[in-house]
Write a protein that holds these residues in place. Structure first.
Motif, PDB file in Angstrom:
ATOM      1  N   LYS A 217      -4.735   3.432   0.822  1.00  0.00           N
ATOM      2  CA  LYS A 217      -5.308   2.146   0.453  1.00  0.00           C
ATOM      3  C   LYS A 217      -4.903   1.096   1.479  1.00  0.00           C
ATOM      4  O   LYS A 217      -3.752   1.041   1.896  1.00  0.00           O
ATOM      5  CB  LYS A 217      -4.775   1.760  -0.918  1.00  0.00           C
TER       6      LYS A 217
ATOM      7  N   PRO B 185      -9.516  -7.735   0.613  1.00  0.00           N
ATOM      8  CA  PRO B 185     -10.661  -8.650   0.601  1.00  0.00           C
ATOM      9  C   PRO B 185     -10.917  -9.227   1.985  1.00  0.00           C
ATOM     10  O   PRO B 185     -10.012  -9.370   2.777  1.00  0.00           O
ATOM     11  CB  PRO B 185     -10.227  -9.748  -0.372  1.00  0.00           C
TER      12      PRO B 185
ATOM     13  N   LYS C  36     -19.355  -5.771   3.509  1.00  0.00           N
ATOM     14  CA  LYS C  36     -18.299  -6.726   3.229  1.00  0.00           C
ATOM     15  C   LYS C  36     -17.492  -7.076   4.478  1.00  0.00           C
ATOM     16  O   LYS C  36     -16.984  -8.174   4.603  1.00  0.00           O
ATOM     17  CB  LYS C  36     -17.394  -6.114   2.164  1.00  0.00           C
TER      18      LYS C  36
ATOM     19  N   SER D 193     -10.521  -1.792  -1.839  1.00  0.00           N
ATOM     20  CA  SER D 193     -10.701  -2.806  -2.879  1.00  0.00           C
ATOM     21  C   SER D 193      -9.599  -3.859  -2.857  1.00  0.00           C
ATOM     22  O   SER D 193      -9.806  -4.972  -3.334  1.00  0.00           O
ATOM     23  CB  SER D 193     -10.795  -2.148  -4.255  1.00  0.00           C
ATOM     24  N   SER D 194      -8.430  -3.553  -2.302  1.00  0.00           N
ATOM     25  CA  SER D 194      -7.332  -4.531  -2.215  1.00  0.00           C
ATOM     26  C   SER D 194      -7.266  -5.185  -0.841  1.00  0.00           C
ATOM     27  O   SER D 194      -6.262  -5.782  -0.479  1.00  0.00           O
ATOM     28  CB  SER D 194      -6.001  -3.846  -2.512  1.00  0.00           C
TER      29      SER D 194
ATOM     30  N   ASP E  30      -9.146   3.506   0.084  1.00  0.00           N
ATOM     31  CA  ASP E  30      -9.578   2.456  -0.823  1.00  0.00           C
ATOM     32  C   ASP E  30      -9.449   1.101  -0.127  1.00  0.00           C
ATOM     33  O   ASP E  30      -8.398   0.773   0.422  1.00  0.00           O
ATOM     34  CB  ASP E  30      -8.704   2.508  -2.078  1.00  0.00           C
TER      35      ASP E  30
ATOM     36  N   ASN F 218     -20.010   1.912  -1.394  1.00  0.00           N
ATOM     37  CA  ASN F 218     -19.911   0.814  -2.363  1.00  0.00           C
ATOM     38  C   ASN F 218     -19.034  -0.336  -1.872  1.00  0.00           C
ATOM     39  O   ASN F 218     -18.485  -1.075  -2.689  1.00  0.00           O
ATOM     40  CB  ASN F 218     -19.376   1.326  -3.708  1.00  0.00           C
ATOM     41  N   ASN F 219     -18.875  -0.485  -0.574  1.00  0.00           N
ATOM     42  CA  ASN F 219     -18.024  -1.520   0.026  1.00  0.00           C
ATOM     43  C   ASN F 219     -16.594  -1.498  -0.485  1.00  0.00           C
ATOM     44  O   ASN F 219     -15.873  -2.472  -0.377  1.00  0.00           O
ATOM     45  CB  ASN F 219     -18.628  -2.911  -0.191  1.00  0.00           C
ATOM     46  N   THR F 220     -16.174  -0.387  -1.075  1.00  0.00           N
ATOM     47  CA  THR F 220     -14.802  -0.295  -1.588  1.00  0.00           C
ATOM     48  C   THR F 220     -14.059   0.920  -1.055  1.00  0.00           C
ATOM     49  O   THR F 220     -12.846   1.001  -1.200  1.00  0.00           O
ATOM     50  CB  THR F 220     -14.773  -0.221  -3.127  1.00  0.00           C
ATOM     51  N   GLU F 221     -14.770   1.853  -0.442  1.00  0.00           N
ATOM     52  CA  GLU F 221     -14.116   3.057   0.082  1.00  0.00           C
ATOM     53  C   GLU F 221     -14.586   3.357   1.493  1.00  0.00           C
ATOM     54  O   GLU F 221     -15.763   3.253   1.798  1.00  0.00           O
ATOM     55  CB  GLU F 221     -14.445   4.284  -0.776  1.00  0.00           C
TER      56      GLU F 221
END
Length: 165
Positions: A2, A121, A130, A118-119, A116, A97-100
């Motif tokens: 992550k 931004p 993103k 998602s943390s 990941d 999904n712009n998260t992975e």
């Protein structure tokens, strides 16, 4: 794995940690103004530069602190996919999904790494994605540097040095 964003006092520097479980594997500082990235681990500290090229600025050249090209990155913003060539090795990647961030060699169903985001931004918004292509290059460079370290022999070969038997 992550990527986690760490607040920085400077608006021009974005700091991220690559974590696995509770361990921080890498610290990455991306300097927006200088288009440079510093990557640090317990054993190594490196500086890299990111140069945009190509007709639509869809190619990125990655250089080490000495100005030697160490890789290239092709990025398709519309689909969030691309190719990264690092030290004579080719990998594919996709943002899901712009998260992975998924890195694979032959097929996305058999990934080499899934990271990941998602943390982590971002303050930028480019097309449907993103992250800017420069930030994406930083994430990819960091993961590849961590996952696929060069052996001492490969480092000598890549630097153009010859070994004496």
């Amino acid at each position: 794995m992550k990527w986690v964003y760490v607040n920085q006092p400077s608006a021009y520097i974005k700091k991220y940690h690559l974590t696995e479980g509770n361990d921080t594997k890498l610290v990455m500082k991306y300097n927006l103004e200088q288009q440079s990235v510093r990557i640090s681990s317990e054993e190594n500290h490196r500086l890299f530069f990111i140069n945009k090229t190509g007709l639509w600025h869809n190619k990125t050249i990655l250089k080490n602190e000495y100005g030697v090209e160490i890789g290239r990155l092709l990025f398709d913003k519309a689909h969030g996919t691309g190719i990264i060539e690092m030290e004579r090795k080719k990998y594919y990647y996709t943002f899901q999904n712009n998260t992975e961030l998924v890195i694979f060699e032959h097929t996305v169903s058999h990934p080499l790494a899934v990271c990941d985001l998602s943390s982590a931004p971002s303050f930028t918004s480019v097309a449907a994605n993103k992250y800017s292509s420069e930030e994406s290059a930083c994430f990819l460079l960091g993961i590849c540097w961590y996952l696929f370290p060069l052996t001492a022999t490969e480092q000598l070969e890549y630097a153009g040095a010859t070994t004496v038997a």
